[in-house]
Design an enzyme around this catalytic site. Structure first.
Site, PDB file in Angstrom:
ATOM      1  N   CYS A 395       6.117   2.628  -4.327  1.00 53.37           N
ATOM      2  CA  CYS A 395       4.813   3.093  -3.866  1.00 53.37           C
ATOM      3  C   CYS A 395       4.812   4.605  -3.954  1.00 53.37           C
ATOM      4  O   CYS A 395       5.793   5.215  -4.393  1.00 53.37           O
ATOM      5  CB  CYS A 395       4.508   2.615  -2.447  1.00 53.37           C
ATOM      6  SG  CYS A 395       5.632   3.227  -1.181  1.00 53.37           S
ATOM      7  N   HIS A 591       0.949   6.260   5.789  1.00 53.87           N
ATOM      8  CA  HIS A 591       2.016   7.250   5.740  1.00 53.87           C
ATOM      9  C   HIS A 591       1.644   8.292   4.706  1.00 53.87           C
ATOM     10  O   HIS A 591       0.717   8.102   3.919  1.00 53.87           O
ATOM     11  CB  HIS A 591       3.357   6.594   5.396  1.00 53.87           C
ATOM     12  CG  HIS A 591       3.308   5.730   4.166  1.00 53.87           C
ATOM     13  ND1 HIS A 591       2.866   4.424   4.214  1.00 53.87           N
ATOM     14  CD2 HIS A 591       3.624   5.967   2.877  1.00 53.87           C
ATOM     15  CE1 HIS A 591       2.935   3.889   3.006  1.00 53.87           C
ATOM     16  NE2 HIS A 591       3.373   4.816   2.160  1.00 53.87           N
TER      17      HIS A 591
END
Length: 669
Positions: A395, A591
């Protein structure tokens, strides 16, 4: 080889385009359903024919439907396109169509809101690098004012009158169907549309605006129950319970409870897909329910969302309970009887349901659940591409969603006895020896550029994805076909290394394969799990808010706890623009992007609970888990979280609990 499980890469089907448009329409209305319900309750209570007639409080009704509701829709539509600035422009633009017409301008708001956001977005994109330092605020404010004024004028003179004519034509068409007793025929479109996950688009994008306008005049509307009636699905599920055979029989009652009481209609869609002929049952149920509503003059005062029997009863006007309850009951009975004809003696297993659920996910627009083989959509098959030794989940930051995806897939690989290393990383750090790279759809092109030698799997979410089982099956088949001697298993970076290694060794022993397990490296862990996740950083019972506000709240909690500096929060919001951090099963893990690691002081995790959910690009997150990972210290808890969140029932339990210790124990035990 690149895998896009929805089919050919880059190809967009007509169904996908319709679903995308429908989701956009419903995304403008659904966040504001509370306001629609508030208006409906005020109407039901305080108008002259209401439960508690009150002339003063009744004055709230007209301004809310004329101004408040359309402006909320327009602001939401503009905000979807261009954040808060787009929302403001959308609301300004919508005032033109609102003031320029004599009917509630919901459709006009759905046009002007996104249009305002799009126009200001294009303006900002073209001038952002041309504004002299010190003049930013002046240009931003006056550009919004001038463009908003022009759009409002456009709406007043041009768009508003056209929309008004269209709205009156649609209303006249529907009234014609009512007059000639053909309104039940709409179920021929609504019920199949629901199975294709157009239910929210139909209900909130079309029927809610029409129904709200009708309810202003009559105090209720039949439109609110055309799609929301739980009767057809209830009858289908009861037929499975009574007449079906096999292990699937016992699952139907639980699904019926969720469907009727919880209002989650999607739960019965896979039961239709197991035997598509059952679509006739829900269509017949829907038509009979509509016919009952027409005959008994039923309807609701506002949109029922979700379509729970409790919500329907709460929004039923005075004197309307018999009609609405009868419509639900008749629809359930007819659906039950028709479905029973096709289900008598039919035997189904949990595997059949799992296959149907995968197909249902595909109908929802989930590429990972497509029927094509997971690793055979393009390019050579696994066996032709060489042995697979390393699978990398990637990611943007490499600290959150990919770690959780890797945890779930690693367990499946170990259980299958495959000597394959499964790890996670940031896209910019994909190792050169990666054989397969798994990424979210929006990041696959970047991953392919970084690791052109690897085979790529593009998915929509990292948690509980059905593509993982097909990947393991194909990896097993390839391993058996090639009979390549098992290489040494590289030590996992996750803290459960010893357990993972012993699991692979035990599985290999069962198959007779020779597997050398590399010893786990000695690792100094500066933080205990109690430092990474603290009880005081679990916040429960929060009210639904927009996505960015939920992300900011999680970020602020990370800052307050000393895990990160304030610079980390904007990076979390930037991450959502790249690709949503929704990972499936009602969970989002916001995040920061990779560059934000400089703002991380120490690894930390915070948990915020939203019992009514937060909209993450059309998906509902009930747990929003903020993550900051300085190294590998957070991976132990992240691994435990991933294990827990694989079970959707666990997520729903944690999404409703009022005990922070229950979440803490689940994530740290």
């Amino acid at each position: 080889m690149t895998t896009n499980s929805a089919g050919t890469a880059g190809a967009t089907s007509g169904k996908d385009r319709v679903q995308k448009f429908g989701r956009f329409l419903s995304a403008m209305v659904m966040p504001n359903i509370g306001a629609f319900i508030a208006w409906g309750l005020i109407t039901a209570l305080f108008i002259p024919t209401g439960w508690l007639p009150n002339a003063n409080l009744g004055k709230l009704v007209s301004p809310m439907i004329t101004y408040l509701l359309p402006l909320l829709i327009a602001y939401t539509g503009g905000r979807i396109v261009a954040d808060h600035r787009g929302g403001v422009l959308g609301a300004i633009a919508a005032m033109g169509v609102i003031v320029g017409t004599d009917i509630p301008m919901f459709i006009g708001a759905m046009i002007m809101g996104p249009l305002g956001g799009w126009v200001i977005k294009q303006f900002d994109r073209n001038v952002q690098h041309r504004i002299a330092p010190g003049f930013e605020m002046l240009v931003n404010n006056f550009s919004a004012g001038i463009i908003g004024m022009l759009l409002a004028i456009l709406g007043f003179f041009a768009i508003g009158p056209v929309v008004e004519l269209f709205s009156k034509a649609v209303a006249a068409g529907v009234q014609f169907l009512v007059n000639v007793h053909l309104l039940p025929l709409v179920s021929l479109l609504i019920e199949p549309g629901k199975i294709l996950f157009l239910n929210n688009a139909i209900n909130h994008g079309i029927l809610t605006p029409l129904g709200t306008a009708q309810a202003q005049e009559t105090g209720k509307s039949i439109y609110f129950l055309l799609e929301a009636n739980p009767g057809p699905g209830l009858g289908l599920l009861l037929a499975y319970w009574v007449f079906a055979k096999g292990s699937i029989k016992s699952s139907a009652p639980g699904a019926a409870i969720i469907h009727v009481l919880g209002g989650i209609h999607e739960v019965y869609f896979p039961y239709v897909l197991m035997r598509p002929i059952l679509l006739l049952g829900v269509i017949a149920g829907g038509m009979s329910g509509v016919a009952t509503l027409v005959a008994l003059n039923g309807g609701l005062v506002s949109a029922s969302s979700p379509g729970s029997i409790f919500a329907i009863l709460a929004l039923t006007p005075r004197g309307g309970y018999f009609a609405n309850i009868a419509a639900v009951a008749v629809a359930a009975v007819v659906s039950f009887l028709v479905s029973a004809v096709f289900l008598r003696g039919a035997s189904y297993t949990e595997d059949d349901l799992a296959t149907a659920q995968a197909e249902s996910r595909a109908n929802k627009g989930v590429p990972a659940a497509a029927g094509a083989p997971a690793l055979a959509a393009a390019g050579p098959a696994i066996g032709e591409g060489g042995a697979v030794r390393k699978v990398v989940f990637a990611c943007d930051a490499g600290m959150g969603s990919s770690a959780m995806g890797a945890t779930g897939f690693r367990k499946k690989v170990q259980a299958a006895g495959l000597p394959i290393e499964v790890t996670n990383t940031a896209i910019d750090a994909i190792p050169a020896d990666a054989d397969i790279v798994v990424t979210q759809q929006n990041l696959t092109s970047r991953a392919r550029a970084k690791a052109p030698q690897a085979r790529h799997v593009s998915i929509d979410n990292f948690i509980g994805n059905p593509i993982y089982d097909r990947m393991v099956t194909e990896l097993q088949a390839a391993a058996e076909a090639t009979q390549v001697p098992a290489p040494a298993v590289a030590a996992q970076t996750a803290p459960s290394t010893a357990r993972a290694a012993s699991g692979v060794a035990a599985a290999a022993a069962g198959t007779g394969a020779a597997v050398a397990v590399a010893p786990a490296p000695t690792q100094t862990v500066p933080q205990g799990k109690g430092d990474v996740l603290r009880r005081e950083n679990i916040v429960l019972g929060l009210g639904s808010v927009p996505r960015d506000q939920a992300v900011t709240r999680a970020g602020d909690l990370l800052v307050k706890s000393g895990y990160v500096s304030a610079d980390y929060v904007p990076a979390m919001l930037e991450r959502e623009k790249v690709v949503s951090t929704y990972i499936g099963n009602g969970v989002a893990i916001p995040h920061g992007v990779g560059a934000a690691k400089a703002a991380i002081r120490t690894s930390g995790i915070v948990v915020t609970q939203y019992p009514d959910g937060v909209d993450f690009d059309g998906e509902r997150a009930y747990l929003v888990i903020g993550i900051a990972g300085a190294g590998d210290e957070h991976l132990q808890i992240l691994s435990r979280i991933a294990d827990a969140l694989e079970d959707e029932a666990t997520v729903m339990r944690l999404a409703r609990t009022r005990d922070a210790d229950e979440i803490y124990r689940t994530f740290t035990a």
